[in-house]
Scaffold this active site. Sequence first.
Site, PDB file in Angstrom:
ATOM      1  N   HIS A 185       0.883  -1.122   0.139  1.00 18.45           N
ATOM      2  CA  HIS A 185      -0.083   0.087  -0.038  1.00 18.45           C
ATOM      3  C   HIS A 185       0.881   1.172   0.144  1.00 18.45           C
ATOM      4  CE1 HIS A 185      -3.392   2.404   0.165  1.00 18.45           C
ATOM      5  NE2 HIS A 185      -4.045   2.167   1.468  1.00 18.45           N
ATOM      6  N   CYS A 223      -3.662   2.774   9.401  1.00 20.96           N
ATOM      7  CA  CYS A 223      -4.049   3.301   7.822  1.00 20.96           C
ATOM      8  C   CYS A 223      -5.551   3.722   7.939  1.00 20.96           C
ATOM      9  CB  CYS A 223      -3.664   2.471   7.028  1.00 20.96           C
ATOM     10  SG  CYS A 223      -4.341   0.961   6.980  1.00 20.96           S
ATOM     11  N   ASP A 234      -2.573  -2.642  12.125  1.00 23.37           N
ATOM     12  CA  ASP A 234      -3.454  -2.578  10.883  1.00 23.37           C
ATOM     13  C   ASP A 234      -4.562  -3.770  11.047  1.00 23.37           C
ATOM     14  OD1 ASP A 234      -4.758  -2.129   8.225  1.00 23.37           O
ATOM     15  OD2 ASP A 234      -3.204  -3.678   7.221  1.00 23.37           O
ATOM     16  N   GLN A 270      -0.282   4.762   0.879  1.00 21.15           N
ATOM     17  CA  GLN A 270      -0.484   5.069   2.409  1.00 21.15           C
ATOM     18  C   GLN A 270       0.762   5.259   3.067  1.00 21.15           C
ATOM     19  OE1 GLN A 270      -3.627   4.633   4.114  1.00 21.15           O
ATOM     20  NE2 GLN A 270      -2.242   5.584   5.691  1.00 21.15           N
TER      21      GLN A 270
HETATM   22  N1  NVA Z   1      -4.492  -4.234   5.045  1.00 21.63           N
HETATM   23  C1  NVA Z   1      -5.691  -3.550   5.094  1.00 21.63           C
HETATM   24  C2  NVA Z   1      -5.399  -2.150   4.630  1.00 21.63           C
HETATM   25  C3  NVA Z   1      -6.938  -1.303   4.369  1.00 21.63           C
HETATM   26  C4  NVA Z   1      -6.576   0.112   3.974  1.00 21.63           C
HETATM   27  C5  NVA Z   1      -6.357  -4.168   3.733  1.00 21.63           C
HETATM   28  O1  NVA Z   1      -5.879  -4.673   2.874  1.00 21.63           O
HETATM   29  O2  NVA Z   1      -7.623  -4.475   3.830  1.00 21.63           O
HETATM   30  N1   CP Z   2      -6.372   3.819   4.219  1.00 19.34           N
HETATM   31  C1   CP Z   2      -6.996   3.269   3.148  1.00 19.34           C
HETATM   32  O1   CP Z   2      -6.505   2.958   2.026  1.00 19.34           O
HETATM   33  O2   CP Z   2      -8.502   3.507   3.459  1.00 19.34           O
HETATM   34  P1   CP Z   2      -9.504   3.135   2.436  1.00 19.34           P
HETATM   35  O3   CP Z   2      -9.612   1.662   2.070  1.00 19.34           O
HETATM   36  O4   CP Z   2     -10.926   3.560   2.941  1.00 19.34           O
HETATM   37  O5   CP Z   2      -9.310   3.693   0.964  1.00 19.34           O
END
Ligand code: NVA
Ligand code: CP
Length: 311
Positions: free
Chosen positions: A128, A264, A224, A131
Site C-alpha cells: 500500500h 491506516c 493494521d 498510504q
Molecule cells: N491491510 C488492509 C488495509 C486497508 C486500507 C487491507 O488490505 O484491507
Molecule cells: N487507508 C485506506 O486506504 O483506506 P480506504 O480503504 O478507505 O481507502
Amino acid sequence: MTRHFLRDDDITPAEQAEILDLAVSLKADRWSQQPLEGPQTVAVIFDKSSTRTRVSFAVGIADLGGSPLIISTANSQLGGKETPADTARVLERQVAAIVWRTYAQAGLEEMAAGTRVPVVNALSDDFHPCQLLADLLTIKEHKGELAGLTLSFFGDGQSNMAHSYALAGAMAGMHVRVASPVDYAPREDIVADADRIAAATGGSITLMTDVNEAAAGADIIVTDTWVSMGKEEEKLARLRDLGAYKVTQELMSLADGEAIFIHCLPADRGYEVDADVIDGPQSVIWDEAENRLHAQKALLVWLLAKQGEAA
Ligand code: NVA
Ligand code: CP
C-alpha cells in the site's frame, strides 16, 4: 520517461524525500500546482472497497486542475472480462494517469507494462505505497527527521501495510520492527529487499515475535486490521492467531514517552487496537488520513513531471 509506482521501492530514497518535501509544500499551498489543467482526466479504478483512497484521489486530482474518473471493476470490463494490458491500451489514449486498487500485484505489473502513462498502486494484496507516503509525511510532521526513528508494527506481518512499512521505512533510514507470529512473518523476498535498502540508508528491518521487545523505546507504534480485504474467510483463525498482538495502553507505555500511534484505517477497535489508544492523546490518525490527499497530490505532480522528461 514513464515512471510507475507499484511498490514502495519503485522510487529511490532521494526521490521519496523529494516527494515528501513536495507534499509539505502542497499542504501549505493547496492549489499551487496545476499539472492536470485542461482538465486532464485520471482514471481511479477500484476492485476493492475504499473511503480514504477514493476521496483523496478524487479531491487531489481536482485540486491539481484535473478531472477524476472513478471506475468500479464490478461494472466495468476489467476484472475477468478484459485483461489489464488491454484496459491500459484503451485508457492511455484518454487519461493522464491510471490509479488502481486491486488484489494481485501481477495485475498492476501487467497494466504498467502495457501503457505509456504512469500507473499507481492504490493498494494491492502485497503493498500500500500511497498510504506509506502519507504515513511518512505524518511522522515527519510530528517527529521531524525520519532517519534513525524506530517504527514498530504489530499484527499481520504478511499484510500489504507491513510489507510497505518494511520497504518505505528502510528507504527513509528508519529502524522497522515487525512483531507477528512466525506464521504471519513478512514475505522473505520483501524482507531481503528491505535489508538491502536499509544497508544503504542506515535503517534496519527486524522481525520479532515478542511484543514487549518490539514496543520498547519505539517512536512510532502502528498496527493494521487483522483481516485484510480478501482474507475474510480466514477471519476466525486470524482473530485467534493475532490476539496477542493487539496494541493496548500497556504496550504503548513501553514505547518512548513521546511515541505516536498511527493506523491506516479502517480500524476494528477492540481487536488490533484498543479504543483508548486509537482515540487517545498519542494517536495522530486523523492527520494521517488527511495526509493521503497531500502525499498523493505530490506523487502525481512528480510522476507527471517525470513524464515530461526525456528518457
Ligand atoms: N491491510 C488492509 C488495509 C486497508 C486500507 C487491507 O488490505 O484491507
Ligand atoms: N487507508 C485506506 O486506504 O483506506 P480506504 O480503504 O478507505 O481507502
